[in-house]
Motif scaffolding. Structure first.
Motif, PDB file in Angstrom:
ATOM      1  N   VAL A   1       0.846  -1.197   0.000  1.00  0.00           N
ATOM      2  CA  VAL A   1       0.000   0.000   0.000  1.00  0.00           C
ATOM      3  C   VAL A   1       0.882   1.248   0.000  1.00  0.00           C
ATOM      4  CG1 VAL A   1      -1.795   1.276   1.251  1.00  0.00           C
ATOM      5  CG2 VAL A   1      -1.757  -1.228   1.327  1.00  0.00           C
ATOM      6  N   GLU A   2       0.557   2.191  -0.895  1.00  0.00           N
ATOM      7  CA  GLU A   2       1.235   3.488  -0.915  1.00  0.00           C
ATOM      8  C   GLU A   2       0.190   4.582  -1.075  1.00  0.00           C
ATOM      9  OE1 GLU A   2       4.739   4.242  -3.122  1.00  0.00           O
ATOM     10  OE2 GLU A   2       5.300   2.126  -3.171  1.00  0.00           O
ATOM     11  N   ARG A   3       0.406   5.704  -0.363  1.00  0.00           N
ATOM     12  CA  ARG A   3      -0.498   6.844  -0.479  1.00  0.00           C
ATOM     13  C   ARG A   3       0.251   8.024  -1.060  1.00  0.00           C
ATOM     14  NH1 ARG A   3      -1.971  11.529   1.496  1.00  0.00           N
ATOM     15  NH2 ARG A   3      -0.572  11.597   3.267  1.00  0.00           N
ATOM     16  N   ARG A   4      -0.399   8.704  -2.013  1.00  0.00           N
ATOM     17  CA  ARG A   4       0.122   9.944  -2.588  1.00  0.00           C
ATOM     18  C   ARG A   4      -1.007  10.961  -2.533  1.00  0.00           C
ATOM     19  NH1 ARG A   4       4.031   7.067  -2.854  1.00  0.00           N
ATOM     20  NH2 ARG A   4       5.847   7.253  -4.169  1.00  0.00           N
ATOM     21  N   ASP A   5      -0.868  11.948  -1.683  1.00  0.00           N
ATOM     22  CA  ASP A   5      -1.896  12.973  -1.512  1.00  0.00           C
ATOM     23  C   ASP A   5      -3.245  12.300  -1.272  1.00  0.00           C
ATOM     24  OD1 ASP A   5      -0.009  15.067  -1.877  1.00  0.00           O
ATOM     25  OD2 ASP A   5      -0.111  14.728  -4.036  1.00  0.00           O
TER      26      ASP A   5
ATOM     27  N   LEU B   1      -2.723   3.589  -3.564  1.00  0.00           N
ATOM     28  CA  LEU B   1      -2.411   2.514  -4.503  1.00  0.00           C
ATOM     29  C   LEU B   1      -2.217   1.230  -3.716  1.00  0.00           C
ATOM     30  CD1 LEU B   1      -1.594   1.447  -7.315  1.00  0.00           C
ATOM     31  CD2 LEU B   1       0.756   2.102  -6.742  1.00  0.00           C
ATOM     32  N   VAL B   2      -2.912   0.170  -4.150  1.00  0.00           N
ATOM     33  CA  VAL B   2      -2.782  -1.151  -3.540  1.00  0.00           C
ATOM     34  C   VAL B   2      -2.313  -2.104  -4.628  1.00  0.00           C
ATOM     35  CG1 VAL B   2      -4.008  -3.032  -2.373  1.00  0.00           C
ATOM     36  CG2 VAL B   2      -4.656  -0.654  -1.912  1.00  0.00           C
ATOM     37  N   VAL B   3      -1.237  -2.846  -4.352  1.00  0.00           N
ATOM     38  CA  VAL B   3      -0.736  -3.853  -5.283  1.00  0.00           C
ATOM     39  C   VAL B   3      -0.788  -5.199  -4.566  1.00  0.00           C
ATOM     40  CG1 VAL B   3       1.231  -4.651  -6.641  1.00  0.00           C
ATOM     41  CG2 VAL B   3       0.765  -2.194  -6.440  1.00  0.00           C
ATOM     42  N   ILE B   4      -1.489  -6.141  -5.189  1.00  0.00           N
ATOM     43  CA  ILE B   4      -1.584  -7.500  -4.667  1.00  0.00           C
ATOM     44  C   ILE B   4      -0.861  -8.389  -5.670  1.00  0.00           C
ATOM     45  CG2 ILE B   4      -3.135  -9.354  -3.959  1.00  0.00           C
ATOM     46  CD1 ILE B   4      -5.290  -7.047  -3.665  1.00  0.00           C
ATOM     47  N   ALA B   5       0.225  -9.021  -5.225  1.00  0.00           N
ATOM     48  CA  ALA B   5       1.082  -9.769  -6.134  1.00  0.00           C
ATOM     49  C   ALA B   5       1.513 -11.087  -5.501  1.00  0.00           C
ATOM     50  CB  ALA B   5       2.313  -8.928  -6.477  1.00  0.00           C
ATOM     51  N   PRO B   6       1.830 -12.074  -6.356  1.00  0.00           N
ATOM     52  CA  PRO B   6       2.386 -13.316  -5.814  1.00  0.00           C
ATOM     53  C   PRO B   6       3.749 -13.051  -5.179  1.00  0.00           C
ATOM     54  CG  PRO B   6       2.333 -13.384  -8.230  1.00  0.00           C
ATOM     55  CD  PRO B   6       1.699 -12.093  -7.801  1.00  0.00           C
ATOM     56  N   PRO B   7       4.208 -13.949  -4.323  1.00  0.00           N
ATOM     57  CA  PRO B   7       5.458 -13.723  -3.591  1.00  0.00           C
ATOM     58  C   PRO B   7       6.683 -13.481  -4.482  1.00  0.00           C
ATOM     59  CG  PRO B   7       4.291 -15.601  -2.679  1.00  0.00           C
ATOM     60  CD  PRO B   7       3.556 -15.191  -3.914  1.00  0.00           C
ATOM     61  N   ASN B   8       6.697 -14.008  -5.685  1.00  0.00           N
ATOM     62  CA  ASN B   8       7.876 -13.860  -6.547  1.00  0.00           C
ATOM     63  C   ASN B   8       7.849 -12.593  -7.397  1.00  0.00           C
ATOM     64  OD1 ASN B   8       5.739 -14.925  -8.040  1.00  0.00           O
ATOM     65  ND2 ASN B   8       7.114 -15.785  -9.554  1.00  0.00           N
ATOM     66  N   VAL B   9       6.860 -11.727  -7.194  1.00  0.00           N
ATOM     67  CA  VAL B   9       6.774 -10.455  -7.916  1.00  0.00           C
ATOM     68  C   VAL B   9       6.993  -9.326  -6.912  1.00  0.00           C
ATOM     69  CG1 VAL B   9       5.277  -8.925  -9.249  1.00  0.00           C
ATOM     70  CG2 VAL B   9       5.216 -11.388  -9.664  1.00  0.00           C
ATOM     71  N   ALA B  10       7.891  -8.411  -7.231  1.00  0.00           N
ATOM     72  CA  ALA B  10       8.204  -7.293  -6.343  1.00  0.00           C
ATOM     73  C   ALA B  10       7.097  -6.244  -6.413  1.00  0.00           C
ATOM     74  CB  ALA B  10       9.549  -6.683  -6.724  1.00  0.00           C
ATOM     75  N   ALA B  11       6.149  -6.315  -5.485  1.00  0.00           N
ATOM     76  CA  ALA B  11       5.018  -5.385  -5.474  1.00  0.00           C
ATOM     77  C   ALA B  11       5.491  -3.938  -5.342  1.00  0.00           C
ATOM     78  CB  ALA B  11       4.060  -5.742  -4.342  1.00  0.00           C
TER      79      ALA B  11
END
Length: 109
Positions: free
Chosen positions: A70-74, A78-88
């Motif tokens: 999870v990242e917030r900008r203003d 943004l939420v990124v849900i990824a498998p363990p082998n992908v750098a979210a």
């Protein structure tokens, strides 16, 4: 080894631009599924009326989706849900670098 995949292709996109359809303070969202082979990454951007509304959502997401990045900008979260082998984190950085924020929501992300 976790790596972002440069050859990821869009698997689908859903735009939800009607703020009246969500909770108070919500300004819209877009959700995109990205696929490479059998792997799928979900990228979910929400827009909020104020940074405080965005903070509230960004704080709540880890409770709902503990493995999400999870990242917030203003006023955006943004939420990124990824498998363990992908750098979210890398996927999030690429999305934020390529995203322009304005009124309304449209795809692609």
């Amino acid at each position: 080894h976790r790596a972002a995949h440069p050859d990821v292709r869009p698997a689908g996109c859903v735009a939800v631009p009607d703020p009246g359809a969500g909770p108070e303070g919500w300004g819209g969202a877009r959700l995109r599924a990205l696929a490479r082979g059998d792997e799928m990454v979900i990228v979910w951007m929400t827009a909020w009326d104020t940074p405080d509304d965005a903070d509230e959502w960004a704080t709540a997401i880890p409770t709902l989706l503990p493995d999400a990045h999870v990242e917030r900008r203003d006023g955006h979260v943004l939420v990124v849900i990824a498998p363990p082998n992908v750098a979210a984190e890398t996927v999030a950085a690429m999305v934020l670098e390529r995203t322009t924020f304005g009124r309304g929501v449209s795809c692609p992300l």
